[in-house]
Each structure stands twice: as structure tokens, then as C-alpha cells.
Design an enzyme around this catalytic site. Sequence first.
Site, PDB file in Angstrom:
ATOM      1  N   CYS A 203       0.847  -1.196   0.000  1.00 14.05           N
ATOM      2  CA  CYS A 203       0.000   0.000   0.000  1.00 14.05           C
ATOM      3  C   CYS A 203       0.884   1.247   0.000  1.00 14.05           C
ATOM      4  O   CYS A 203       1.348   1.685   1.054  1.00 14.05           O
ATOM      5  CB  CYS A 203      -0.912  -0.026   1.230  1.00 14.05           C
ATOM      6  SG  CYS A 203      -1.938   1.432   1.392  1.00 14.05           S
TER       7      CYS A 203
ATOM      8  N   CYS B  98      -0.414   4.104   2.155  1.00 15.55           N
ATOM      9  CA  CYS B  98      -0.216   3.966   3.601  1.00 15.55           C
ATOM     10  C   CYS B  98       1.248   4.231   3.981  1.00 15.55           C
ATOM     11  O   CYS B  98       1.524   4.851   4.997  1.00 15.55           O
ATOM     12  CB  CYS B  98      -0.576   2.558   4.077  1.00 15.55           C
ATOM     13  SG  CYS B  98      -2.044   1.870   3.326  1.00 15.55           S
ATOM     14  N   ASP B  99       2.190   3.733   3.185  1.00 10.90           N
ATOM     15  CA  ASP B  99       3.595   3.699   3.617  1.00 10.90           C
ATOM     16  C   ASP B  99       4.551   4.488   2.743  1.00 10.90           C
ATOM     17  O   ASP B  99       5.758   4.516   3.023  1.00 10.90           O
ATOM     18  CB  ASP B  99       4.068   2.230   3.674  1.00 10.90           C
ATOM     19  CG  ASP B  99       3.231   1.425   4.650  1.00 10.90           C
ATOM     20  OD1 ASP B  99       2.888   1.965   5.714  1.00 10.90           O
ATOM     21  OD2 ASP B  99       2.894   0.264   4.347  1.00 10.90           O
TER      22      ASP B  99
END
Length: 309
Positions: free
Chosen positions: A133, A136-137
Site C-alpha cells: 500500500c 499507507c507507507d
Amino acid sequence: MTKDYDFIIIGAGPAGMTAAVYASRAGMRTALLEAGAPGGKLLKTNKISNWPGIKEEPGSQLAMDMFEHSTSFGAVYEYGNVTEIRDGERKQVICQDGTVFTAPAVLVATGTKERLLGIPGEEEHIGRGISYCAVCDGAFSRNQDVAVIGGGNSALEESVYLTQFASKVYIVMRRDVFRAEQAVIEAARSNPKIEILQNYRPVQVMDKEGKVGGLEIAHAQSGEKKLLPVTGIFPYIGADPVTGFLKELPVLDKQGYMLVNSEMETVVSLLYGAGDVCQKGLRQVVTAASDGAIAAQSAFQKLRSLALL
Ligand SMILES: Cc1cc2nc3c(=O)[nH]c(=O)nc-3n(C[C@H](O)[C@H](O)[C@H](O)COP(=O)(O)OP(=O)(O)OC[C@H]3O[C@@H](n4cnc5c(N)ncnc54)[C@H](O)[C@@H]3O)c2cc1C
């Protein structure tokens, strides 16, 4: 504990949330079960630019808007990690914590789960430089080099997204043909921070002090190896349907996708499927939402015709 409803939706992604709007507006007592956070894959998407009416919006914003909408007509949002469905006059939806939800009609909208690379060093570095992701990261890649694996829409879109943090983004793809829309290919090709490595496959994740320290890749034909000096790896090589809890029912194809008719109903009466979890050609937010609407409306009409509402 047992909880009774008219209609149970499993999965609060775009398919499930849209179904919740239609089901609750039709007057059905509706439960929307989710094992994680509402939004599904929208939460993993940087921006959505093909949801009609909104030219461009962060996936997380669309997720929040859909979630508020989905519960605004009375659908009840419930935490539940579904592990089994038992057929019967009232179907039983069994959750990991022992809670049992019952209803005459059930919709499965559990989407797909990202496929792993299956190479040495991958599993032990998940969350230590390997992420599925970018939204997300991605921010952890600031001023670092990263690799994205895959040649489809998601791989290319997320590569472009990562260039706002990373110094360099390598796209590693097995073949020399993209499986993406032309506009997405152009955006990746024209980005000076992106280097596309075609005909290469990832071989091994290298370690540096417990984190990703590089990625070894090999040329598909010559076998020539290269070491990419990356600290982040983002695989986007496809996904598999989340249907393990359905394997006792005759509703899956060989790959585990749900088989449904034009009403989104399976061969098990009043068991429906919607969204990415179904066997279909185009897995997108708009098609997931469409499936959810059709499934909820079909369930409503069938329950009425059987005098179950
Ligand atoms: C990186 C990326 C970028 C994308 N970009 C776009 C784009 O730009 N435009 C576009 O249209 N589409 C895009 N997509 C595709 C789009 O996100 C999906 O097609 C869409 O989210 C599918 O919706 P869904 O409701 O079927 O499944 P999902 O969104 O996957 O939702 C399924 C939900 O079910 C829940 N669930 C799973 N198992 C259980 C269980 N056992 N019990 C309870 N709940 C469970 C999950 O937690 C999840 O919340 C992108 C996807 C990715 C990965």
C-alpha cells in the site's frame, strides 16, 4: 451472541457500502459487517479520477463520504471478521469472535487480497520496507530509492504517487507490455524520477539491519542479475479473492471468484456476491458500486416475492 437482520452485507468496500444505501433505503434491516476499516481498497488508493461526478479525490475521502452515506438510512455498521456462512431458511454468518448474524439474505462483498511475490526475503520484510500500500507507507520513502513490482494500472499509478517522496522509483515488470490505460502509462513514462525495467523478475529481497537493503532482479531471457539499491518495495502483481469462508458452498470458480448471475445472485438462493470478489472483467470502484446496488435491489425484490419481508 446472535443478531438478526433482513439483509447482511459482508465487507464495507465500495460494493458493500453501496448495497447498504440501497438496502436500507428499501426498508430492510441491514447489517454492514467489516473486519477492518470501512472503505476497503479505497483506503489504499492515492486518488480516484474515474468516479463520475468527481474529477479527482483522495481515495480516503471517497471512503469516508461513502461510509457516512451508507449508514445514513439506518444500516447498522458492525465489526465482524466472517469465517463461515451456513445456508438455511435463515442464513448464519459466523464471525471469528463467535458472534452469529442471521438473515434470510446475505451479500458477500469481501474484495480481493494482494498477491505476494513469493521470493526469499519477502515475508520477513513485510512492514520493514515491503508494503502492499503506497498510500499507507509511501511517506517512509522520503529521499530513498524504491521499487514497484508490476505493469498494471495500480503499479503505474502508485509509482507516480511515490515520486513525490522517493528520489527514484524503479518499476520492475516481467514482460515488455503494460496492462494499463494509456494515460497512466504516459504519466509513468514521462516522469523523470521513474526508471522502467522491462523483462525483469524479482529474485530476492536483501536485508540490511533487519530492513530491506536492496532487491535482486534477473532478466527473464538472459538471466542477467542486477541489484537495485532500494529501501522500499511495493508489489502490485495482482490479487486473489477473499472467499475462503465460502469454500463449502458451490458458488466459486477455480480461482475462488464468486459466480453470480445478472441479479448478482449465486446458485444458492438469496446468497449474493458483488464487487471485486466476483468473476468479472473490470474491477473498479464504479463496477463494485453497481454490483452492490443490483444485489441489494434483487434481494429486496426476492424477499418481498417470497413474503420474507
Ligand atoms: C492501489 C489501488 C489503486 C486503485 N485505483 C483505482 C482507481 O483509481 N479507480 C477505480 O475505480 N478503482 C481503483 N482500484 C480498484 C478499486 O479500489 C476496487 O475495484 C474496489 O475497491 C473494489 O471494491 P469492493 O467493495 O469489491 O472490495 P474492497 O474495496 O476490497 O472491499 C472489501 C472489504 O471487505 C472486507 N473484508 C474482507 N474479508 C472480510 C471478512 N472475512 N469479514 C468481513 N469483512 C471482510 C475488507 O476488509 C474490505 O474492507 C484501485 C485498487 C488498488 C489496490
